[in-house]
Design a protein around this motif. Sequence first.
Motif, PDB file in Angstrom:
ATOM      1  N   GLY A 123       0.810  -1.212   0.000  1.00  0.00           N
ATOM      2  CA  GLY A 123       0.000   0.000   0.000  1.00  0.00           C
ATOM      3  C   GLY A 123       0.842   1.259   0.000  1.00  0.00           C
ATOM      4  N   LEU A 124       1.900   1.248   0.809  1.00  0.00           N
ATOM      5  CA  LEU A 124       2.760   2.425   0.880  1.00  0.00           C
ATOM      6  C   LEU A 124       3.444   2.681  -0.457  1.00  0.00           C
ATOM      7  N   TYR A 125       4.012   1.641  -1.053  1.00  0.00           N
ATOM      8  CA  TYR A 125       4.675   1.810  -2.342  1.00  0.00           C
ATOM      9  C   TYR A 125       3.678   2.270  -3.407  1.00  0.00           C
ATOM     10  N   ALA A 126       2.507   1.664  -3.434  1.00  0.00           N
ATOM     11  CA  ALA A 126       1.511   2.018  -4.452  1.00  0.00           C
ATOM     12  C   ALA A 126       1.079   3.469  -4.316  1.00  0.00           C
ATOM     13  N   GLY A 127       0.804   3.892  -3.087  1.00  0.00           N
ATOM     14  CA  GLY A 127       0.384   5.271  -2.873  1.00  0.00           C
ATOM     15  C   GLY A 127       1.453   6.269  -3.253  1.00  0.00           C
ATOM     16  N   LEU A 128       2.705   5.978  -2.908  1.00  0.00           N
ATOM     17  CA  LEU A 128       3.801   6.886  -3.246  1.00  0.00           C
ATOM     18  C   LEU A 128       4.042   6.931  -4.748  1.00  0.00           C
ATOM     19  N   LEU A 129       3.988   5.783  -5.411  1.00  0.00           N
ATOM     20  CA  LEU A 129       4.163   5.768  -6.863  1.00  0.00           C
ATOM     21  C   LEU A 129       3.088   6.617  -7.545  1.00  0.00           C
ATOM     22  N   TYR A 130       1.864   6.479  -7.084  1.00  0.00           N
ATOM     23  CA  TYR A 130       0.788   7.276  -7.683  1.00  0.00           C
ATOM     24  C   TYR A 130       1.007   8.757  -7.430  1.00  0.00           C
ATOM     25  N   ALA A 131       1.370   9.125  -6.213  1.00  0.00           N
ATOM     26  CA  ALA A 131       1.563  10.532  -5.875  1.00  0.00           C
ATOM     27  C   ALA A 131       2.693  11.164  -6.679  1.00  0.00           C
ATOM     28  N   LEU A 132       3.661  10.349  -7.110  1.00  0.00           N
ATOM     29  CA  LEU A 132       4.817  10.854  -7.859  1.00  0.00           C
ATOM     30  C   LEU A 132       4.613  10.818  -9.369  1.00  0.00           C
ATOM     31  N   THR A 133       3.565  10.181  -9.836  1.00  0.00           N
ATOM     32  CA  THR A 133       3.386   9.976 -11.275  1.00  0.00           C
ATOM     33  C   THR A 133       3.023  11.274 -11.983  1.00  0.00           C
ATOM     34  N   PRO A 134       3.772  11.669 -13.009  1.00  0.00           N
ATOM     35  CA  PRO A 134       3.543  12.971 -13.652  1.00  0.00           C
ATOM     36  C   PRO A 134       2.141  13.170 -14.217  1.00  0.00           C
ATOM     37  N   MET A 135       1.590  12.176 -14.874  1.00  0.00           N
ATOM     38  CA  MET A 135       0.275  12.358 -15.473  1.00  0.00           C
ATOM     39  C   MET A 135      -0.779  12.626 -14.410  1.00  0.00           C
ATOM     40  N   ALA A 136      -0.697  11.912 -13.301  1.00  0.00           N
ATOM     41  CA  ALA A 136      -1.649  12.130 -12.216  1.00  0.00           C
ATOM     42  C   ALA A 136      -1.501  13.529 -11.639  1.00  0.00           C
ATOM     43  N   ALA A 137      -0.248  13.972 -11.429  1.00  0.00           N
ATOM     44  CA  ALA A 137      -0.013  15.314 -10.888  1.00  0.00           C
ATOM     45  C   ALA A 137      -0.446  16.394 -11.870  1.00  0.00           C
ATOM     46  N   ARG A 138      -0.243  16.142 -13.163  1.00  0.00           N
ATOM     47  CA  ARG A 138      -0.640  17.131 -14.182  1.00  0.00           C
ATOM     48  C   ARG A 138      -2.130  17.425 -14.115  1.00  0.00           C
ATOM     49  N   TYR A 139      -2.945  16.390 -14.034  1.00  0.00           N
ATOM     50  CA  TYR A 139      -4.391  16.605 -14.012  1.00  0.00           C
ATOM     51  C   TYR A 139      -4.915  16.909 -12.613  1.00  0.00           C
ATOM     52  N   ALA A 140      -4.060  16.744 -11.611  1.00  0.00           N
ATOM     53  CA  ALA A 140      -4.404  17.261 -10.281  1.00  0.00           C
ATOM     54  C   ALA A 140      -4.379  18.773 -10.275  1.00  0.00           C
ATOM     55  N   GLN A 141      -3.723  19.365 -11.259  1.00  0.00           N
ATOM     56  CA  GLN A 141      -3.620  20.817 -11.363  1.00  0.00           C
ATOM     57  C   GLN A 141      -4.405  21.331 -12.559  1.00  0.00           C
ATOM     58  N   GLU A 142      -5.524  20.713 -12.829  1.00  0.00           N
ATOM     59  CA  GLU A 142      -6.368  21.148 -13.948  1.00  0.00           C
ATOM     60  C   GLU A 142      -7.817  21.222 -13.497  1.00  0.00           C
ATOM     61  N   ALA A 143      -8.485  22.296 -13.889  1.00  0.00           N
ATOM     62  CA  ALA A 143      -9.882  22.493 -13.520  1.00  0.00           C
ATOM     63  C   ALA A 143     -10.798  21.739 -14.482  1.00  0.00           C
ATOM     64  N   ARG A 144     -10.628  20.435 -14.489  1.00  0.00           N
ATOM     65  CA  ARG A 144     -11.526  19.538 -15.202  1.00  0.00           C
ATOM     66  C   ARG A 144     -11.780  18.352 -14.284  1.00  0.00           C
ATOM     67  N   SER A 145     -12.599  17.425 -14.736  1.00  0.00           N
ATOM     68  CA  SER A 145     -13.099  16.385 -13.834  1.00  0.00           C
ATOM     69  C   SER A 145     -12.171  15.190 -13.670  1.00  0.00           C
ATOM     70  N   TYR A 146     -11.054  15.123 -14.408  1.00  0.00           N
ATOM     71  CA  TYR A 146     -10.295  13.872 -14.504  1.00  0.00           C
ATOM     72  C   TYR A 146      -9.737  13.392 -13.168  1.00  0.00           C
ATOM     73  N   ALA A 147      -9.250  14.298 -12.334  1.00  0.00           N
ATOM     74  CA  ALA A 147      -8.725  13.881 -11.029  1.00  0.00           C
ATOM     75  C   ALA A 147      -9.846  13.358 -10.140  1.00  0.00           C
ATOM     76  N   LEU A 148     -11.025  13.971 -10.216  1.00  0.00           N
ATOM     77  CA  LEU A 148     -12.161  13.491  -9.440  1.00  0.00           C
ATOM     78  C   LEU A 148     -12.583  12.103  -9.903  1.00  0.00           C
TER      79      LEU A 148
END
Length: 474
Positions: A123-148
């Motif tokens: 769980g720890l490795y999976a969560g950290l890998l996701y938090a570090l993944t560029p595509m996930a972070a990119r859409y975390a900073q976008e005002a669209r629905s993809y992160a939700l």
Amino acid sequence: MTGVTVLPRQAEAGAAGRGAGRWWPAGPALVAAVAGFWGLPVPSLWRDESVSALVARMSFDELRRFLADLDAVHALYYLLLRPFAALPWPPEIAVRLPSVLAFVAAAYGVAALGRRLAGTAAGLYAGLLYALTPMAARYAQEARSYALVSAVAVLATWLLVRLLDRPGRAALVAYGASVALLGWLHLYALLLVPAHLLTAWLPVLRRTLAANPAPAVVRSLVAVGAAGVALVPLLALAAGQRDAQVFWLRSPGWAELAAFPGEVAGAGAAVLFAAALWGAVRAPAVAVWAASPVALSFAISQVQPVYHPRYVLFAVPLLALPAGIGLAGVRWRPVAVAALALYAVLVLPAQVAMRQPAARPDDLRTLAAALAAEERPGDRVLFVPQRFRLFVAVYGTPYDRLTDLTRAPGAPGPRTADELDAALKGVDRVWLISPRIGTKYADDERYRTLKRTLVPGQTRTYGSIHLTLWSRNN
């Protein structure tokens, strides 16, 4: 825990340290929060975000009329965005905040789900890998629905596990509601559902599933069926708007599919996907959750285009799950830690690049600043095509001061050529905001009228948006 344990021995080991381990998902969530808020206001809002912000600020009557013609599939997201769009903060922070919060929640959920399925380390490795993944972070900073959508995909997967592990009416209702919510946020995210059903149907994908899988099949089908009923109104609206909504999609080839790992993780793709492949050997059910939506999207797109990397972003947190399980399966722990550290180093350039001022497809903030600095009393503005006002006007001050020639006050559509010709009488300067005119818009009657009346100056580009001052040839 019974029923759904993917790797029983690791899960039991994790459960033994339950008192200390229950808070470990907060670690990946904290990393996700840092990644989400890092440089959040630096890049300008771009075209799609402008639409989100402006639609979220519409009156309910205006919103109803807008959704009747376009973007009905995003109706729930626009409603959720309304209180954030009303905050007295810079728009880059206010309207992106829900996506950041969803990213943090998804990282927490990935860590918690990984821990439940395969132990604390996974769980720890999976969560950290996701938090570090560029595509996930990119859409975390976008005002669209993809992160939700990604966060709800994690929630739905967690609730599926609970439904199959501890069946009951409450679990059934919760899972069905999460699937309905997933569809209301983005219809293409329902491509996750077949992967969920495979988990219930095929005992080989669930190593400790009861010998008779029929009850699991029935429970999952009932929940999905109920969710389908709740989605009927949205499906009816979306069917009528598809041509206007995703007309730009094209059938992807193998090159586009091969490019997907790079889209997700940039230079870190080899590390992430190698870990995921090793985890898939150990936990095939989890790998199906990640791979099936992408494969289905690609296959369907050969007949009816639906594939785009951001449309399958919801598979990325589920990809982090087998990757985390893979790292947890490395016998010598320093190797797994080194792989995680290497991933963080490899993705750092992509993380930095996405936070540059002009990192988005359009630089609407600089466009608005240039227009505000150079506009004069009596200037007009014309948008070709008409929808470009919605695409650029999130930074509203210069547009609010300019008289819009695109549509007459109270008119339902754009001015005709004759109406624009009459409106141009006595006007010396018009700012044209458009994409590249090319052949696509050269025959627009408003553009042709403007061309007959005024002379263009230099065109400046702000990403895909073009700004040209047209004036009298004195």
